[in-house]
Scaffold this motif. Structure first.
Motif, PDB file in Angstrom:
ATOM      1  N   GLY A 400      23.098  50.687  26.379  1.00 10.13           N
ATOM      2  CA  GLY A 400      23.403  50.996  24.974  1.00 10.13           C
ATOM      3  C   GLY A 400      24.672  50.401  24.456  1.00 10.13           C
ATOM      4  N   HIS A 401      25.314  49.475  25.109  1.00  9.02           N
ATOM      5  CA  HIS A 401      26.579  48.894  24.686  1.00  9.02           C
ATOM      6  C   HIS A 401      26.325  47.582  23.922  1.00  9.02           C
ATOM      7  CE1 HIS A 401      28.957  51.771  27.029  1.00  9.02           C
ATOM      8  NE2 HIS A 401      28.049  51.601  28.015  1.00  9.02           N
ATOM      9  N   ASP A 402      27.100  47.393  22.812  1.00 12.92           N
ATOM     10  CA  ASP A 402      26.998  46.173  22.027  1.00 12.92           C
ATOM     11  C   ASP A 402      28.135  45.209  22.385  1.00 12.92           C
ATOM     12  OD1 ASP A 402      24.752  47.104  20.665  1.00 12.92           O
ATOM     13  OD2 ASP A 402      26.015  48.162  19.180  1.00 12.92           O
ATOM     14  N   HIS A 403      28.121  44.050  21.714  1.00 12.56           N
ATOM     15  CA  HIS A 403      29.135  43.033  21.966  1.00 12.56           C
ATOM     16  C   HIS A 403      30.498  43.487  21.475  1.00 12.56           C
ATOM     17  CE1 HIS A 403      25.809  39.726  22.082  1.00 12.56           C
ATOM     18  NE2 HIS A 403      26.113  40.158  23.316  1.00 12.56           N
ATOM     19  N   VAL A 404      31.538  43.098  22.226  1.00  9.42           N
ATOM     20  CA  VAL A 404      32.939  43.416  21.904  1.00  9.42           C
ATOM     21  C   VAL A 404      33.725  42.120  22.035  1.00  9.42           C
ATOM     22  CG1 VAL A 404      34.966  44.761  22.495  1.00  9.42           C
ATOM     23  CG2 VAL A 404      32.675  45.775  22.716  1.00  9.42           C
ATOM     24  N   SER A 405      34.665  41.890  21.139  1.00  9.08           N
ATOM     25  CA  SER A 405      35.485  40.672  21.164  1.00  9.08           C
ATOM     26  C   SER A 405      36.901  40.984  21.644  1.00  9.08           C
ATOM     27  CB  SER A 405      35.565  40.051  19.762  1.00  9.08           C
ATOM     28  OG  SER A 405      34.273  39.659  19.328  1.00  9.08           O
ATOM     29  N   CYS A 406      37.545  39.953  22.209  1.00 15.27           N
ATOM     30  CA  CYS A 406      38.915  40.064  22.703  1.00 15.27           C
ATOM     31  C   CYS A 406      39.872  40.126  21.508  1.00 15.27           C
ATOM     32  CB  CYS A 406      39.256  38.865  23.583  1.00 15.27           C
ATOM     33  SG  CYS A 406      40.936  38.909  24.238  1.00 15.27           S
ATOM     34  N   SER A 407      40.851  41.031  21.549  1.00 16.55           N
ATOM     35  CA  SER A 407      41.814  41.201  20.454  1.00 16.55           C
ATOM     36  C   SER A 407      43.228  40.833  20.843  1.00 16.55           C
ATOM     37  CB  SER A 407      41.793  42.648  19.949  1.00 16.55           C
ATOM     38  OG  SER A 407      42.114  43.536  20.998  1.00 16.55           O
ATOM     39  N   THR A 408      43.533  40.705  22.084  1.00 21.63           N
ATOM     40  CA  THR A 408      44.892  40.404  22.568  1.00 21.63           C
ATOM     41  C   THR A 408      44.887  39.053  23.267  1.00 21.63           C
ATOM     42  OG1 THR A 408      45.303  42.759  22.855  1.00 21.63           O
ATOM     43  CG2 THR A 408      46.802  41.220  23.960  1.00 21.63           C
ATOM     44  N   PRO A 409      45.655  38.090  22.756  1.00 23.38           N
ATOM     45  CA  PRO A 409      45.679  36.784  23.420  1.00 23.38           C
ATOM     46  C   PRO A 409      46.198  36.884  24.852  1.00 23.38           C
ATOM     47  CG  PRO A 409      46.616  36.633  21.228  1.00 23.38           C
ATOM     48  CD  PRO A 409      46.457  38.107  21.515  1.00 23.38           C
ATOM     49  N   GLY A 410      45.511  36.226  25.730  1.00 21.58           N
ATOM     50  CA  GLY A 410      45.897  36.189  27.133  1.00 21.58           C
ATOM     51  C   GLY A 410      45.432  37.366  27.939  1.00 21.58           C
ATOM     52  N   ALA A 411      44.821  38.341  27.289  1.00 23.82           N
ATOM     53  CA  ALA A 411      44.330  39.504  28.020  1.00 23.82           C
ATOM     54  C   ALA A 411      42.960  39.200  28.626  1.00 23.82           C
ATOM     55  CB  ALA A 411      44.260  40.700  27.077  1.00 23.82           C
ATOM     56  N   LEU A 412      42.541  40.107  29.543  1.00 24.98           N
ATOM     57  CA  LEU A 412      41.201  39.964  30.121  1.00 24.98           C
ATOM     58  C   LEU A 412      40.166  40.254  29.026  1.00 24.98           C
ATOM     59  CD1 LEU A 412      41.675  41.714  33.566  1.00 24.98           C
ATOM     60  CD2 LEU A 412      41.506  39.257  33.123  1.00 24.98           C
ATOM     61  N   ALA A 413      39.184  39.422  28.963  1.00 22.75           N
ATOM     62  CA  ALA A 413      38.122  39.607  27.981  1.00 22.75           C
ATOM     63  C   ALA A 413      37.303  40.824  28.345  1.00 22.75           C
ATOM     64  CB  ALA A 413      37.248  38.365  27.933  1.00 22.75           C
ATOM     65  N   PRO A 414      36.825  41.615  27.331  1.00 20.92           N
ATOM     66  CA  PRO A 414      35.940  42.736  27.624  1.00 20.92           C
ATOM     67  C   PRO A 414      34.647  42.227  28.249  1.00 20.92           C
ATOM     68  CG  PRO A 414      36.741  42.836  25.363  1.00 20.92           C
ATOM     69  CD  PRO A 414      37.115  41.504  25.897  1.00 20.92           C
ATOM     70  N   VAL A 415      34.034  43.029  29.177  1.00 24.94           N
ATOM     71  CA  VAL A 415      32.818  42.624  29.853  1.00 24.94           C
ATOM     72  C   VAL A 415      31.678  42.431  28.862  1.00 24.94           C
ATOM     73  CG1 VAL A 415      31.897  44.921  30.342  1.00 24.94           C
ATOM     74  CG2 VAL A 415      31.434  43.039  31.943  1.00 24.94           C
ATOM     75  N   MET A 416      31.725  43.110  27.682  1.00 21.11           N
ATOM     76  CA  MET A 416      30.648  42.973  26.722  1.00 21.11           C
ATOM     77  C   MET A 416      30.899  41.813  25.744  1.00 21.11           C
ATOM     78  SD  MET A 416      28.520  45.058  27.770  1.00 21.11           S
ATOM     79  CE  MET A 416      27.282  44.761  26.490  1.00 21.11           C
ATOM     80  N   GLN A 417      31.938  41.068  25.946  1.00 20.96           N
ATOM     81  CA  GLN A 417      32.136  39.863  25.134  1.00 20.96           C
ATOM     82  C   GLN A 417      31.180  38.782  25.629  1.00 20.96           C
ATOM     83  OE1 GLN A 417      36.204  38.743  24.414  1.00 20.96           O
ATOM     84  NE2 GLN A 417      35.685  36.573  24.123  1.00 20.96           N
TER      85      GLN A 417
END
Length: 440
Positions: A400-417
């Motif tokens: 049930g999880h949708d796509h998520v985008s990265c918001s912090t430069p240099g951080a680990l990307a969310p698995v749902m990205q």
């Protein structure tokens, strides 16, 4: 008794005064002889003073005998006065001597070995030498042609008229002993010659090393005649790859492949290891891919039940089955087949050759091309992490999880990205990440 005997002194002679020395015997027909008369050529001389014996001694005369040159005729053609009785005795003596000579020749022939034609007999080994090697031959010796039958009188090695002793036989085994002795003598001679040659070549040292040519010849003969065992090369079998090594290895697969479209469930059961809500799933692999279905099934079970994944803190657990009713089916399929099943849920995966959760069906589609080759966002050195992200991302859609985008430069990307497509969204560049809870 023979006519050489005398019956007494003066019994057959008459002497008349002075005429007795030069006259003739009367009544006997013999010419008188006095003591001064030399002996005749036949070896007989009247010993006037010798004691007279009765009977007399028959003289044997034959060529090569022990009694001289044999009877000689008297002057005037007169024959030996031995008479008929003396001739019989003479012939008997000749026969005995011939038998003795034949026996001597037979003994020499046995010692010298077989002859051919008129070849001269060669003296063989001495009897003492033959007896030292006396053995019974292991197999019968073929007969020599001229020894097979009885000897013919008058042959090349005996005079004509010589009798043959029919009872004389060659001793049993003597031929084999003769051959054995000759062979032993020959071997001894050859060994002596070889040793002498070695001494001459090495300047007197018998134990000098042999030349290289002989060693090479022996080696070549041995290599041709002896079946040698092939050298055993110790091969170290490659240790089987570990799970991590396999997951970090790329597999060949075409990006536009469309396989059979037929699926086959991976057999076996993998129990849910944790607590929480249990999800039961089945794994299907499209036939004709040429990929390791066992590795894929192992990766799904380990990834989903990792504490960094959806099973974090016992929130849920996952169990793989191969029969019965699953909650969903994780499917590994070719790019062409993945596009067909994703299109059933209104999703287009052909543009970027990606995977999807076909929500309108029970299948979570994993694109086999991405599984085999990975993506440029992770690179070839992070293929293990990319495969873990691919499983977690698509199963997250099923949960049930949708796509998520990265918001912090240099951080680990969310698995749902959508990390397969890009790690840079709206100017924010993140780092690749396979886990739901990477800090755990």
């Amino acid at each position: 008794m023979g006519r050489h005997s005398r019956k007494g002194p003066g019994a057959t002679r008459r002497e008349t005064g002075a005429a007795a020395g030069a006259g003739t015997e009367r009544g006997t027909g013999r010419r008188g002889r006095d003591s001064a008369t030399p002996p005749s050529r036949d070896g007989h001389s009247p010993f006037r003073d010798a004691p007279q014996v009765r009977g007399g001694h028959p003289e044997q005369h034959e060529p090569g005998g022990g009694w001289g040159t044999g009877p000689q005729p008297h002057h005037g053609g007169r024959q030996d006065p031995a008479g008929p009785g003396g001739q019989e005795i003479f012939r008997a003596g000749q026969a005995a001597m011939a038998r003795q000579q034949a026996a001597q020749r037979e003994a020499g022939r046995r010692t010298a070995g077989p002859q051919t034609g008129d070849a001269t007999l060669i003296p063989g080994p001495r009897r003492e030498f033959l007896e030292a090697f006396e053995t019974t031959p292991s197999r019968p010796v073929p007969p020599v042609p001229h020894e097979a039958g009885p000897r013919t009188p008058g042959g090349p090695d005996e005079p004509a008229g010589a009798p043959v002793d029919p009872g004389a036989r060659e001793p049993k085994g003597s031929r084999g002993r003769t051959f054995t002795g000759i062979a032993a003598a020959a071997v001894t001679t050859v060994l002596a010659v070889v040793v002498a040659g070695q001494v001459a070549q090495s300047g007197g040292a018998v134990d000098a090393p042999q030349s290289g040519g002989v060693d090479r010849q022996d080696s070549e003969d041995a290599s041709r005649s002896v079946e040698r065992a092939a050298p055993q090369v110790q091969r170290q079998e490659a240790a089987p790859l570990t799970y991590a090594q396999k997951m970090a290895t790329a597999f060949p697969l075409a990006p536009d492949l469309k396989a059979s479209g037929t699926f086959e469930a991976v057999p076996g059961l993998a129990k849910a290891p944790g607590k929480g809500h249990k999800y039961r799933y089945r794994i299907d692999v499209e036939q004709g891919l040429g990929l390791d279905s066992g590795l894929f099934a192992e990766a799904v079970q380990k990834t989903l039940n990792d504490d960094r994944s959806w099973a974090h803190n016992g929130a849920m657990t996952f169990e793989r089955i191969s029969s019965g009713e699953p909650d969903f089916v994780i499917t590994l399929a070719s790019p062409g087949t993945t596009g067909v099943w994703c299109a059933k849920s209104g999703l287009d995966t052909t543009e970027d050759n990606v995977s999807c959760d076909s929500a309108a069906t029970d299948r979570v589609m994993i694109n086999a091309y991405r599984w085999a080759q990975g993506a440029s966002t992770f690179g070839p050195d992070k293929l293990l992490a990319y495969r873990q992200m691919l499983i977690n991302h698509e199963v997250g859609h099923r949960l049930g999880h949708d796509h998520v985008s990265c918001s912090t430069p240099g951080a680990l990307a969310p698995v749902m990205q959508q990390q397969t497509k890009t790690l840079d969204l709206d100017g924010v560049k993140c780092r690749p990440n396979p886990w739901v809870h990477p800090g755990s």
